[in-house]
Design an enzyme around this catalytic site. Structure first.
Site, PDB file in Angstrom:
ATOM      1  N   THR A 217      -0.849   0.279   5.077  1.00  0.00           N
ATOM      2  CA  THR A 217      -0.748  -0.119   6.482  1.00  0.00           C
ATOM      3  C   THR A 217      -0.089   0.939   7.363  1.00  0.00           C
ATOM      4  O   THR A 217      -0.244   0.908   8.585  1.00  0.00           O
ATOM      5  CB  THR A 217       0.051  -1.429   6.605  1.00  0.00           C
TER       6      THR A 217
ATOM      7  N   THR B  71      -0.096  -0.508  -0.082  1.00  0.00           N
ATOM      8  CA  THR B  71       0.559  -1.714  -0.590  1.00  0.00           C
ATOM      9  C   THR B  71      -0.455  -2.657  -1.229  1.00  0.00           C
ATOM     10  O   THR B  71      -0.188  -3.296  -2.245  1.00  0.00           O
ATOM     11  CB  THR B  71       1.283  -2.420   0.575  1.00  0.00           C
TER      12      THR B  71
HETATM   13  N1  GLU Z   1       2.474   0.328   3.255  1.00  0.00           N
HETATM   14  C1  GLU Z   1       2.659   1.614   2.700  1.00  0.00           C
HETATM   15  C2  GLU Z   1       1.373   2.403   2.790  1.00  0.00           C
HETATM   16  O1  GLU Z   1       1.029   2.684   3.897  1.00  0.00           O
HETATM   17  C3  GLU Z   1       3.481   1.646   1.518  1.00  0.00           C
HETATM   18  C4  GLU Z   1       2.880   1.944   0.183  1.00  0.00           C
HETATM   19  C5  GLU Z   1       3.336   3.250  -0.404  1.00  0.00           C
HETATM   20  O2  GLU Z   1       3.736   4.169   0.322  1.00  0.00           O
HETATM   21  O3  GLU Z   1       3.291   3.370  -1.581  1.00  0.00           O
HETATM   22  O4  GLU Z   1       0.689   2.760   1.875  1.00  0.00           O
END
Ligand code: GLU
Length: 331
Positions: free
Chosen positions: A96, A16
């Site tokens: 995350t 993200t």
């Molecule tokens: N927070 C997520 C991650 O761990 C979402 C981002 C995505 O999958 O593109 O990257």
């Protein structure tokens, strides 16, 4: 003009924190529709970070963190090892979703004093009130902090500094998602500086039993989530798939249903190392008499996904449940 600013590498993995959605209210569908920035573009959007350090972008991945797994952890650890002599610190931009697993792996295998900070965000860089800017600045400032040395790998979000061993994602969308539930965070990043209050006592980095130079792959370890009425089908399936270790995300304080318990006992008897963790989100699982008698291991206070990281590493050294128990009580 020569500079005395610390040299900080910004390693891009995606997530993200590196995501650009299509509009400012795109905070939901962006995993499928956003573009992931490489670290040079990501840090250009946060020019304030360069006040604190000379930043060197190191591209690694540009993906959502659900795509990151054990083989990526190993490559990432080697990237840090290779660059450690030239850098005063590392900041890893990471999604995350699996951030806590990557961070804990690095905490256990890196033999560096250099601060390593893993940072994520809850709102994409393109979103209204995104937390990317301040989280990146806080991570860079933490990596520049002399007191970050010797504290192992750190997780920084929401002005808070956590140990990689303890930090866990506790909420889907809230900015305060990362918590260190049993023992609390290590420090704060505020307008006037980086402030430390605690330090991790369990073995990490130099004191850890593991070294990335010895690790080229990790054995299969699966997590079995228990629920009222569960049977042994998942345990048997993972064993049939070749699991060398199983982590039980048991019902607190670390129990499984009677039928599932039989499947775990059979797995342990066949040489699969079974670690009893729990699904409550905090608290120790002690190696009570039953676990010891069945040659199973108590996960200490590691949640199932962290117990899986430690068990995978432990299995690169030994299959002895007593020795693995010792590693769980010291790391
Ligand atoms: N927070 C997520 C991650 O761990 C979402 C981002 C995505 O999958 O593109 O990257």
């Amino acid at each position: 003009m020569s500079t005395t600013k610390p040299r900080i590498a910004i390693i891009g993995t995606g997530g993200t924190i590196s995501s650009l959605g299509t509009h400012s209210l795109e905070v939901l569908d962006y995993p499928e529709v956003s573009r992931k920035m490489e670290p040079d573009e990501a840090i250009e959007r946060v020019p304030e970070a360069a006040q604190f350090a000379d930043l060197t972008p190191l591209p690694f991945r540009a993906v959502g963190s659900t795509k990151i797994g054990p083989q990526d952890w190993i490559e990432l650890a080697n990237l840090i090892k290779t660059n450690a002599a030239e850098m005063d610190g590392f900041v890893i931009l990471h999604g995350t979703a699996t951030l806590e697993e990557t961070a804990y792996f690095l905490h256990l295998v890196l033999k560096v004093d250099t601060p390593v900070v893993v940072v994520g965000a809850q709102r994409p860089a393109s979103a209204l009130s995104t937390d990317v800017g301040m989280n990146v600045v806080s991570a860079v400032r933490t990596a520049c902090s002399e007191d970050a040395r010797g504290k192992g790998v750190l997780v920084v979000l929401n002005d808070e500094i956590h140990s990689a061993r303890d930090a866990t994602k506790t909420s889907t969308y809230r900015l305060q998602t990362f918590q260190s539930r049993d023992f609390g965070l290590l420090g704060h990043v505020d307008g006037d500086g980086v402030y430390w209050y605690r330090q991790p006592l369990r073995a990490h980095t130099h004191a850890s039993a593991f070294d990335i130079k010895d690790i080229t792959s990790l054995p299969r370890v699966d997590i079995v989530y228990s629920y009222a009425g569960c049977d042994g089908v998942a345990v048997d399936a993972f064993v049939a798939a070749g699991a060398k270790g199983l982590v039980s995300a048991g019902m607190a304080p670390g129990l499984t249903s009677p039928v599932e318990r039989i499947a775990f006992e059979q797995a342990a008897k066949s040489g699969v190392v079974v670690v009893q963790s729990n699904r409550a989100g905090s608290g120790r699982v002690a190696r009570r008499t039953y676990l010891k008698d069945k040659a199973m291991v108590g996960a200490d206070n590691l949640n199932p996904q962290k117990a899986r990281v430690l068990l995978s590493l432990a299995l690169t050294k030994t299959n002895d449940p007593d020795e693995i128990q010792r590693l769980f009580q010291t790391h």
